[in-house]
Design an enzyme around this catalytic site. Structure first.
Site, PDB file in Angstrom:
ATOM      1  N   SER A   1       6.588  -0.381   2.808  1.00  0.00           N
ATOM      2  CA  SER A   1       6.213  -1.515   3.591  1.00  0.00           C
ATOM      3  C   SER A   1       5.175  -2.312   2.915  1.00  0.00           C
ATOM      4  CB  SER A   1       5.113  -0.868   4.694  1.00  0.00           C
ATOM      5  OG  SER A   1       3.918   0.113   3.882  1.00  0.00           O
TER       6      SER A   1
ATOM      7  N   LYS B   1      -2.724   0.347  10.786  1.00  0.00           N
ATOM      8  CA  LYS B   1      -2.858  -0.661   9.809  1.00  0.00           C
ATOM      9  C   LYS B   1      -3.505  -1.891  10.495  1.00  0.00           C
ATOM     10  CE  LYS B   1       1.526   0.427   7.407  1.00  0.00           C
ATOM     11  NZ  LYS B   1       2.793   0.096   7.111  1.00  0.00           N
TER      12      LYS B   1
END
Length: 308
Positions: free
Chosen positions: A208, A251
């Site tokens: 990611s 996140k």
């Protein structure tokens, strides 16, 4: 268990997994008001007549003295405030303690955390990424630097195999787009590039950070600073496509806690924003992208020409 990887697959198949996301600021304030403060008052032999701990002060404790998805450290900080208050009352210094933002340092000392994002990315070669951890989301700074050499790529920060491969992919992509970006292709033959992800004692892995790593390399080689209050997550391919990643809610909450204003996400993660609390979505600006070119345009906006 915070990590499913250590559970044998046959056992995991017979279990129901409950995923608990991190709390928002408002949720933490409510938990503190209903549970944490009353529990600590009782534990220290105090009542609300002995101490005043306003909501705005609790909010400052959350932002300046804790950096977590849950409330464990928040309760510890509240307990520290209560201990100081109980000591002063026991010594007969006062009958009631007023805790304010201006005197909070007397109870907890200097702030443990500051909004450092804008300062950290002020120099070329640094981009703010977003990561998922077993204890919630976190921001991470992808740092890149260069020195004279023979074209080596150095990776540090206790990175896992997947993250190392992601960095290799990012470098290959940047090399393939060098002329379009105004980068001299010869620099890759005469320069060593070092990519580092701070907090070197903490293991990091996953794809990611691919987009963030690519942008950090572009920032370094173009000698342009990235947008200061922008964070990015997403997997990158050799063709410059941005692929979806997991842990979007965690996140985004981490970005909000850190003072980020804009978040760049893969377009295919749009559905995951439905899980993000409304107050957090209103506080952030989201950009959904499909290619690295879109990310470049957002992180390195065109400079406006000055009128003569």
């Amino acid at each position: 268990a915070n990590v499913l990887d250590t559970i044998p697959p046959p056992l995991l198949d017979r279990m129901e997994v409950l995923e608990l996301s991190g709390y928002t600021l408002q949720e933490k304030l409510e938990i503190a008001r209903r549970y944490l403060i009353p529990r600590q008052l009782k534990a220290h032999g105090l009542t609300r007549r002995n101490i005043s701990l306003p909501k705005r002060v609790v909010a400052r404790i959350i932002t300046d003295y804790t950096r977590e998805a849950g409330v464990r450290n928040l309760e510890r900080e509240i307990a520290s405030v209560m201990r100081v208050a109980a000591k002063r009352i026991a010594l007969g210094e006062t009958k009631k303690i007023e805790v304010t933002i201006s005197n909070l340092r007397e109870f907890l000392g200097p702030p443990k955390y500051e909004l450092e994002v804008a300062e950290r990315v002020r120099v070329p070669g640094v981009v703010t990424g977003l990561a998922w951890t077993p204890t919630g989301g976190e921001i991470l700074f992808i740092e890149a630097t260069k020195m004279e050499g023979s074209g080596k790529l150095i990776l540090t920060g206790k990175l896992g195999d997947v993250m190392k491969e992601s960095a290799q992919t990012a470098l290959s992509l940047v090399r393939s787009k060098a002329r379009d970006l105004g980068i001299d292709p010869k620099i890759f033959q005469t320069t060593d590039i070092h990519i580092h992800v701070p907090s070197g004692a903490v293991p990091k892995d996953g794809p990611s950070a691919g987009v963030a790593t690519t942008l950090a390399l572009i920032s370094l080689l173009m000698e342009r600073s990235a947008a200061p209050l922008t964070a990015v997550t997403g997997e990158i391919t050799l063709r410059g496509q941005v692929l979806p990643v997991g842990g979007i809610k965690e996140k985004v909450l981490a970005a909000h806690r850190a003072g980020i204003k804009e978040v760049i996400l893969p377009k295919r993660n749009k559905k995951d924003l439905e899980d993000v609390p409304e107050d957090v979505k209103k506080a952030l600006k989201f950009h959904l992208i499909q290619t690295i070119d879109e990310a470049i345009a957002l992180v390195f906006p065109k400079r406006k020409k000055r009128k003569r």
